[in-house]
Design an enzyme around this catalytic site. Structure first.
Site, mmCIF file in Angstrom:
data_model
loop_
_atom_site.group_PDB
_atom_site.id
_atom_site.type_symbol
_atom_site.label_atom_id
_atom_site.label_comp_id
_atom_site.label_asym_id
_atom_site.label_seq_id
_atom_site.Cartn_x
_atom_site.Cartn_y
_atom_site.Cartn_z
ATOM 1 N N LYS A 127 0.815 -1.221 0.000
ATOM 2 C CA LYS A 127 0.000 0.000 0.000
ATOM 3 C C LYS A 127 0.847 1.269 0.000
ATOM 4 C CE LYS A 127 -1.132 -0.146 4.954
ATOM 5 N NZ LYS A 127 0.078 -0.923 5.270
ATOM 6 N N ARG A 135 -6.178 2.382 11.687
ATOM 7 C CA ARG A 135 -5.783 0.993 11.959
ATOM 8 C C ARG A 135 -6.640 0.352 13.038
ATOM 9 N NH1 ARG A 135 -0.059 1.574 10.031
ATOM 10 N NH2 ARG A 135 0.942 -0.444 10.149
ATOM 11 N N ARG A 172 12.694 -6.354 1.842
ATOM 12 C CA ARG A 172 12.422 -4.943 1.523
ATOM 13 C C ARG A 172 13.577 -4.034 1.952
ATOM 14 N NH1 ARG A 172 6.963 -1.946 3.467
ATOM 15 N NH2 ARG A 172 7.659 -2.243 5.606
ATOM 16 N N ARG A 232 14.115 -1.443 7.466
ATOM 17 C CA ARG A 232 13.370 -1.017 8.649
ATOM 18 C C ARG A 232 13.632 -1.974 9.806
ATOM 19 N NH1 ARG A 232 7.244 0.542 7.091
ATOM 20 N NH2 ARG A 232 6.945 -0.517 9.076
ATOM 21 N N ARG A 238 3.193 -7.937 13.799
ATOM 22 C CA ARG A 238 2.441 -6.916 13.048
ATOM 23 C C ARG A 238 1.256 -7.547 12.311
ATOM 24 N NH1 ARG A 238 7.284 -4.832 9.751
ATOM 25 N NH2 ARG A 238 5.831 -3.484 8.641
HETATM 26 P P1 AMP Z 1 3.728 1.310 8.830
HETATM 27 O O1 AMP Z 1 4.862 2.104 8.243
HETATM 28 O O2 AMP Z 1 2.387 1.808 8.374
HETATM 29 O O3 AMP Z 1 3.900 -0.177 8.644
HETATM 30 O O4 AMP Z 1 3.776 1.582 10.408
HETATM 31 C C1 AMP Z 1 4.899 1.210 11.186
HETATM 32 C C2 AMP Z 1 4.539 1.199 12.660
HETATM 33 O O5 AMP Z 1 4.103 2.509 13.071
HETATM 34 C C3 AMP Z 1 3.378 0.281 13.048
HETATM 35 O O6 AMP Z 1 3.806 -1.060 13.251
HETATM 36 C C4 AMP Z 1 2.878 0.935 14.338
HETATM 37 O O7 AMP Z 1 3.755 0.674 15.414
HETATM 38 C C5 AMP Z 1 3.017 2.414 14.010
HETATM 39 N N1 AMP Z 1 1.812 2.979 13.347
HETATM 40 C C6 AMP Z 1 1.731 3.488 12.076
HETATM 41 N N2 AMP Z 1 0.481 3.919 11.800
HETATM 42 C C7 AMP Z 1 -0.256 3.658 12.917
HETATM 43 C C8 AMP Z 1 -1.630 3.839 13.245
HETATM 44 N N3 AMP Z 1 -2.509 4.372 12.377
HETATM 45 N N4 AMP Z 1 -2.026 3.451 14.483
HETATM 46 C C9 AMP Z 1 -1.180 2.934 15.379
HETATM 47 N N5 AMP Z 1 0.114 2.713 15.128
HETATM 48 C C10 AMP Z 1 0.593 3.067 13.915
#
Ligand code: AMP
Length: 214
Positions: A14, A87, A126, A159, A170
Site C-alpha cells: 500500500k 488501523r 524490503r 526497517r 504486526r
Molecule cells: P507502517 O509504516 O504503516 O507499517 O507503520 C509502522 C509502525 O508505526 C506500526 O507497526 C505501528 O507501530 C506504528 N503505526 C503506524 N500507523 C499507525 C496507526 N494508524 N495506528 C497505530 N500505530 C501506527
C-alpha cells in the site's frame, strides 16, 4: 477532490502504490508510519513517546495518532491518501469526527489483499531509500548498485521492524485490530477490494482504473 484511504496488511504494497498514485494525481501522501519514523529518528517528544510501540510492531495509542491526523488535515486544501491509517475502529470513528469538523469526507477506501506468506517474503527482502522513500526488494526489484538508490543515489536501509519476529506480531495485530474496519467502510459503500498479489504495474493499473470509474 480525491480523499482516499489505503487499507491492507503490512507488506501488501500500500505504501508503494499510494506514493505512486499521489505522484500521478498530485495528492498528499499521509503515512502515519513515515511520520512516526521521522519523529523517532529526530528524537522529538512524539518520537520518544512512540518508539517502543513501533520497534515492537505494536500499535501507537489512538489519541496520539488522531492528534497527528488532525494536525495534518487542518488547513490542508489538497486531496490526500491515508497510508496505514486508520488501523483501529476507534481511529476510524475519530477520523469521521475530524472530517465532519473540517467539512471533508472520504471518497474511496482501497483494500489491498495479499496472502501471508507473500507478505513475509516481501518484507524480509524490503529495502527503502533514506532520501526519497523509494522501495526496493532484494529478490524482485533489486537496486542496480548494492545499498544505493537508483533514483536519487540515497542510501538504502532496512526497517528495524522488518524482521520475521516483529513481522509476525504486526500481522497478528493487523488481523485482530485493523482487518475488522473493512466492514466499517464496506457498510458505508466505500470499500474497493484489489488483488495485491500481482506485480506492481498490474496492481497500479487496476487501482487507477477503479479510482477513475468508481
Ligand atoms: P507502517 O509504516 O504503516 O507499517 O507503520 C509502522 C509502525 O508505526 C506500526 O507497526 C505501528 O507501530 C506504528 N503505526 C503506524 N500507523 C499507525 C496507526 N494508524 N495506528 C497505530 N500505530 C501506527
Amino acid at each position: 477532490m480525491t480523499r482516499m484511504i489505503f487499507l491492507g496488511a503490512p507488506g501488501s504494497g500500500k505504501g508503494t502504490q499510494a506514493r505512486q498514485l499521489c505522484e500521478k494525481f498530485g495528492l498528499a501522501h499521509i503515512s502515519t508510519g513515515d511520520i512516526l519514523r521521522k519523529a523517532i529518528k529526530e528524537e522529538t517528544e512524539l518520537g520518544k513517546n512512540t518508539r517502543r510501540y513501533v520497534d515492537g510492531g505494536e500499535l501507537v495509542p489512538d489519541d496520539i495518532i488522531l492528534g497527528i491526523i488532525k494536525e495534518e488535515l487542518t488547513g490542508s486544501d489538497r486531496g490526500f491518501i491515508f497510508d496505514g491509517f486508520p488501523r483501529t475502529h476507534a481511529q476510524a470513528e475519530g477520523l469521521e469526527n475530524i472530517l465532519n469538523e473540517l467539512g471533508m469526507n472520504i471518497d474511496r477506501v482501497i483494500n489491498l489483499q495479499v496472502g501471508d506468506q507473500a507478505i513475509i517474503d516481501r518484507l524480509v527482502a524490503r529495502r527503502l531509500c533514506r532520501s526519497c522513500g523509494f522501495e526496493f526488494n532484494l529478490k524482485t526489484r533489486p537496486p542496480k548498485q548494492e545499498g544505493i538508490c537508483d533514483r536519487c543515489d540515497g542510501p538504502l536501509f532496512q526497517r528495524s521492524d522488518d524482521n520475521e519476529e516483529v513481522i509476525n506480531n504486526r500481522l497478528d495485530v493487523y488481523r485482530e485490530k485493523t482487518k475488522p474496519i473493512e466492514d466499517f467502510y464496506r457498510a458505508r459503500g466505500l470499500l474497493l477490494d484489489v488483488d495485491g498479489g500481482k506485480g506492481f504495474e498490474e496492481v497500479f493499473d487496476s487501482i487507477v482504473e477503479m479510482v477513475g470509474t468508481a
